[in-house]
Design a protein around this motif. Structure first.
Motif, PDB file in Angstrom:
ATOM      1  N   ARG A 133       0.876  -0.951   0.084  1.00 50.22           N
ATOM      2  CA  ARG A 133      -0.052  -0.086   0.044  1.00 50.22           C
ATOM      3  C   ARG A 133       0.967   1.199  -0.062  1.00 50.22           C
ATOM      4  O   ARG A 133       0.647   2.296  -0.788  1.00 50.22           O
ATOM      5  CB  ARG A 133      -0.870   0.087   1.220  1.00 50.22           C
ATOM      6  N   ARG A 134       1.938   1.245   0.764  1.00 49.30           N
ATOM      7  CA  ARG A 134       2.832   2.634   0.692  1.00 49.30           C
ATOM      8  C   ARG A 134       3.357   2.707  -0.452  1.00 49.30           C
ATOM      9  O   ARG A 134       3.558   3.721  -1.248  1.00 49.30           O
ATOM     10  CB  ARG A 134       4.075   2.291   1.756  1.00 49.30           C
ATOM     11  N   MET A 135       4.002   1.612  -1.278  1.00 47.83           N
ATOM     12  CA  MET A 135       4.491   1.604  -2.484  1.00 47.83           C
ATOM     13  C   MET A 135       3.494   2.071  -3.598  1.00 47.83           C
ATOM     14  O   MET A 135       3.824   3.037  -4.448  1.00 47.83           O
ATOM     15  CB  MET A 135       5.013   0.336  -3.044  1.00 47.83           C
ATOM     16  N   HIS A 136       2.145   1.802  -3.520  1.00 53.85           N
ATOM     17  CA  HIS A 136       1.121   2.512  -4.355  1.00 53.85           C
ATOM     18  C   HIS A 136       0.830   3.895  -4.039  1.00 53.85           C
ATOM     19  O   HIS A 136       0.826   4.462  -5.119  1.00 53.85           O
ATOM     20  CB  HIS A 136       0.116   1.566  -4.099  1.00 53.85           C
ATOM     21  N   ASP A 137       0.938   4.334  -2.768  1.00 56.28           N
ATOM     22  CA  ASP A 137       0.680   5.712  -2.522  1.00 56.28           C
ATOM     23  C   ASP A 137       1.634   6.568  -2.720  1.00 56.28           C
ATOM     24  O   ASP A 137       1.530   7.492  -3.003  1.00 56.28           O
ATOM     25  CB  ASP A 137       0.033   5.585  -1.166  1.00 56.28           C
ATOM     26  N   TYR A 138       2.951   6.154  -2.591  1.00 53.81           N
ATOM     27  CA  TYR A 138       4.354   7.051  -2.719  1.00 53.81           C
ATOM     28  C   TYR A 138       4.242   7.701  -3.936  1.00 53.81           C
ATOM     29  O   TYR A 138       3.839   7.207  -5.243  1.00 53.81           O
ATOM     30  CB  TYR A 138       5.371   6.169  -2.537  1.00 53.81           C
ATOM     31  N   ARG A 139       4.591   9.020  -4.062  1.00 50.38           N
ATOM     32  CA  ARG A 139       5.001   9.673  -5.308  1.00 50.38           C
ATOM     33  C   ARG A 139       6.374   8.844  -5.546  1.00 50.38           C
ATOM     34  O   ARG A 139       7.337   8.752  -5.242  1.00 50.38           O
ATOM     35  CB  ARG A 139       5.355  11.218  -5.177  1.00 50.38           C
ATOM     36  N   LYS A 140       6.291   8.318  -7.166  1.00 49.51           N
ATOM     37  CA  LYS A 140       7.370   7.379  -7.496  1.00 49.51           C
ATOM     38  C   LYS A 140       8.164   8.304  -8.542  1.00 49.51           C
ATOM     39  O   LYS A 140       7.515   8.494  -9.696  1.00 49.51           O
ATOM     40  CB  LYS A 140       7.047   6.209  -7.894  1.00 49.51           C
ATOM     41  N   ILE A 141       9.308   8.869  -8.475  1.00 56.30           N
ATOM     42  CA  ILE A 141      10.043   9.803  -9.448  1.00 56.30           C
ATOM     43  C   ILE A 141      11.005   8.634 -10.119  1.00 56.30           C
ATOM     44  O   ILE A 141      11.915   8.228  -9.490  1.00 56.30           O
ATOM     45  CB  ILE A 141      10.566  10.867  -8.793  1.00 56.30           C
ATOM     46  N   VAL A 142      10.834   8.333 -11.441  1.00 59.13           N
ATOM     47  CA  VAL A 142      11.750   7.384 -12.287  1.00 59.13           C
ATOM     48  C   VAL A 142      12.744   8.286 -13.036  1.00 59.13           C
ATOM     49  O   VAL A 142      12.430   9.112 -13.819  1.00 59.13           O
ATOM     50  CB  VAL A 142      11.013   6.671 -13.044  1.00 59.13           C
ATOM     51  N   PHE A 143      13.924   8.132 -12.606  1.00 63.06           N
ATOM     52  CA  PHE A 143      15.332   8.905 -13.339  1.00 63.06           C
ATOM     53  C   PHE A 143      15.792   8.262 -14.583  1.00 63.06           C
ATOM     54  O   PHE A 143      15.899   7.184 -14.417  1.00 63.06           O
ATOM     55  CB  PHE A 143      16.125   9.359 -12.346  1.00 63.06           C
ATOM     56  N   SER A 144      16.085   9.256 -15.553  1.00 68.09           N
ATOM     57  CA  SER A 144      16.718   8.626 -16.716  1.00 68.09           C
ATOM     58  C   SER A 144      17.399   9.633 -17.457  1.00 68.09           C
ATOM     59  O   SER A 144      17.107  11.060 -17.215  1.00 68.09           O
ATOM     60  CB  SER A 144      15.737   7.926 -17.741  1.00 68.09           C
ATOM     61  N   ARG A 145      18.448   9.295 -18.241  1.00 69.64           N
ATOM     62  CA  ARG A 145      19.226  10.584 -18.919  1.00 69.64           C
ATOM     63  C   ARG A 145      18.585  10.940 -20.299  1.00 69.64           C
ATOM     64  O   ARG A 145      18.660  11.996 -20.688  1.00 69.64           O
ATOM     65  CB  ARG A 145      20.774  10.153 -19.240  1.00 69.64           C
ATOM     66  N   SER A 146      17.525  10.057 -20.586  1.00 69.44           N
ATOM     67  CA  SER A 146      16.903  10.573 -21.851  1.00 69.44           C
ATOM     68  C   SER A 146      15.337   9.903 -21.560  1.00 69.44           C
ATOM     69  O   SER A 146      14.998   9.231 -20.951  1.00 69.44           O
ATOM     70  CB  SER A 146      17.432  10.205 -22.954  1.00 69.44           C
ATOM     71  N   ALA A 147      14.669  10.391 -22.673  1.00 67.16           N
ATOM     72  CA  ALA A 147      13.049   9.994 -22.309  1.00 67.16           C
ATOM     73  C   ALA A 147      12.644   8.951 -23.642  1.00 67.16           C
ATOM     74  O   ALA A 147      11.538   9.012 -23.930  1.00 67.16           O
ATOM     75  CB  ALA A 147      12.006  11.023 -22.582  1.00 67.16           C
ATOM     76  N   THR A 148      13.622   8.529 -24.035  1.00 67.79           N
ATOM     77  CA  THR A 148      13.699   7.501 -25.341  1.00 67.79           C
ATOM     78  C   THR A 148      12.702   6.123 -25.183  1.00 67.79           C
ATOM     79  O   THR A 148      12.280   5.633 -25.852  1.00 67.79           O
ATOM     80  CB  THR A 148      15.015   7.265 -25.956  1.00 67.79           C
ATOM     81  N   GLN A 149      12.846   5.649 -23.658  1.00 68.49           N
ATOM     82  CA  GLN A 149      12.428   4.556 -23.361  1.00 68.49           C
ATOM     83  C   GLN A 149      11.202   4.800 -22.400  1.00 68.49           C
ATOM     84  O   GLN A 149      11.340   5.691 -21.218  1.00 68.49           O
ATOM     85  CB  GLN A 149      13.349   3.441 -22.490  1.00 68.49           C
ATOM     86  N   HIS A 187       0.307   3.851 -10.389  1.00 67.38           N
ATOM     87  CA  HIS A 187      -0.177   5.050  -9.759  1.00 67.38           C
ATOM     88  C   HIS A 187       0.808   5.990  -9.283  1.00 67.38           C
ATOM     89  O   HIS A 187       1.823   5.524  -8.413  1.00 67.38           O
ATOM     90  CB  HIS A 187      -1.160   4.448  -8.445  1.00 67.38           C
ATOM     91  N   ASN A 188       0.811   7.339  -9.173  1.00 63.64           N
ATOM     92  CA  ASN A 188       1.519   8.417  -8.789  1.00 63.64           C
ATOM     93  C   ASN A 188       3.055   8.251  -9.138  1.00 63.64           C
ATOM     94  O   ASN A 188       4.100   8.577  -8.527  1.00 63.64           O
ATOM     95  CB  ASN A 188       1.530   8.288  -7.239  1.00 63.64           C
ATOM     96  N   ALA A 189       3.242   7.480 -10.557  1.00 66.00           N
ATOM     97  CA  ALA A 189       4.704   7.506 -10.927  1.00 66.00           C
ATOM     98  C   ALA A 189       4.820   8.378 -12.148  1.00 66.00           C
ATOM     99  O   ALA A 189       3.987   9.042 -12.736  1.00 66.00           O
ATOM    100  CB  ALA A 189       4.983   6.262 -11.459  1.00 66.00           C
ATOM    101  N   GLU A 190       6.129   9.187 -12.045  1.00 65.30           N
ATOM    102  CA  GLU A 190       6.251  10.217 -13.112  1.00 65.30           C
ATOM    103  C   GLU A 190       7.805  10.139 -13.674  1.00 65.30           C
ATOM    104  O   GLU A 190       8.477   9.469 -12.826  1.00 65.30           O
ATOM    105  CB  GLU A 190       6.192  11.729 -12.343  1.00 65.30           C
ATOM    106  N   ARG A 191       8.126  10.315 -14.725  1.00 67.38           N
ATOM    107  CA  ARG A 191       9.441  10.314 -15.443  1.00 67.38           C
ATOM    108  C   ARG A 191      10.005  11.700 -14.819  1.00 67.38           C
ATOM    109  O   ARG A 191       9.559  12.465 -15.121  1.00 67.38           O
ATOM    110  CB  ARG A 191       9.216  10.231 -16.710  1.00 67.38           C
ATOM    111  N   ALA A 192      11.565  11.584 -14.844  1.00 70.51           N
ATOM    112  CA  ALA A 192      12.311  12.742 -14.570  1.00 70.51           C
ATOM    113  C   ALA A 192      13.509  12.672 -15.303  1.00 70.51           C
ATOM    114  O   ALA A 192      14.279  11.834 -15.225  1.00 70.51           O
ATOM    115  CB  ALA A 192      12.759  13.262 -13.022  1.00 70.51           C
ATOM    116  N   VAL A 193      13.768  13.479 -16.398  1.00 66.05           N
ATOM    117  CA  VAL A 193      14.790  13.410 -17.513  1.00 66.05           C
ATOM    118  C   VAL A 193      15.770  14.122 -16.937  1.00 66.05           C
ATOM    119  O   VAL A 193      15.650  15.646 -16.849  1.00 66.05           O
ATOM    120  CB  VAL A 193      14.179  13.679 -18.869  1.00 66.05           C
ATOM    121  N   VAL A 194      17.136  13.696 -16.527  1.00 68.34           N
ATOM    122  CA  VAL A 194      18.106  14.575 -16.001  1.00 68.34           C
ATOM    123  C   VAL A 194      19.377  14.084 -16.910  1.00 68.34           C
ATOM    124  O   VAL A 194      19.921  13.121 -16.573  1.00 68.34           O
ATOM    125  CB  VAL A 194      18.536  14.327 -14.434  1.00 68.34           C
TER     126      VAL A 194
END
Length: 207
Positions: A76-92, A98-105
């Motif tokens: 339940r915690r993992m479901h509710d957390y804001r999950k920020i997924v880091f990558s160097r590009s947005a190619t993949q 739920h509550n997951a987002e991409r951060a391109v750095v």
């Protein structure tokens, strides 16, 4: 300001990769201790590969009636957390969750700016999860405020946590525990600005 917290399983020699090669069981008292720490987070920082592994397990665990209570709470915690997924590009693309987002750095400077701004936002503490490259980079940038290590009584050759650390970092011990499987919990706070000089000899180390 929010803290970035590294919380991980490891070996006596600090291995971080391929946990199935060295990790033993997670017993009840250890899992409860892990869950108590997770209760203090509302955001998870994760690399794309590790994120996909999480998506492959936690959504189904949330619905699995066979799981124990602690595992269901964690799901339940993992479901509710804001999950920020880091990558160097947005190619993949990343899998939907739920509550997951991409951060391109694209570089370390961009990562430092992103995390500094994130720490300044209102909210609970931030859990720095895997993969190894992301965790090592954030450690090397000096942005980790607290460390929680669950140390298994084993040594195993592999990738160490602090291989890429540029300089010595002073840590203050804030707690320890021992669990029924022999694992030891070690908890540290980063000491900002505490940079002791190199002693000239061993005699300088004797108080």
């Amino acid at each position: 300001m929010r803290k970035i917290v590294l919380q991980m399983m490891t070996t006596l020699n600090g291995r971080l990769d391929d946990p199935l090669a060295w990790m033993g069981t997670v017993v009840d008292d250890q899992y409860r201790a892990i869950d108590r720490l997770y209760a203090g987070y509302d955001t998870v920082l994760v690399g794309r590969t590790t994120y996909e592994e999480m998506v492959g397990y936690w959504p189904a665990a949330l619905e699995d009636k066979e799981n124990g209570e602690t595992n269901r709470v964690m799901a339940r915690r993992m479901h509710d957390y804001r999950k920020i997924v880091f990558s160097r590009s947005a190619t993949q693309a990343i899998s939907a969750w739920h509550n997951a987002e991409r951060a391109v750095v694209p570089d370390e400077a961009a990562l430092r700016r992103y995390l500094t701004e994130l720490k300044a936002e209102p909210g609970a503490d931030i859990h720095l999860s895997g993969g190894a490259s992301l965790a090592q980079t954030v450690i090397g940038l000096g942005l980790v405020d607290r460390y929680h290590f669950f140390v298994y009584p084993v040594v195993s050759a592999g990738e160490p946590w602090f291989k890429w650390l540029g300089e010595k970092t002073e840590l203050q011990l804030i707690g320890t525990e021992r669990y029924d499987n022999g694992v030891v919990g070690l908890h540290y706070e980063a000491m900002r600005g505490a940079k002791a000089g190199r002693p000239k000899s061993f005699s300088d180390l004797i108080a």
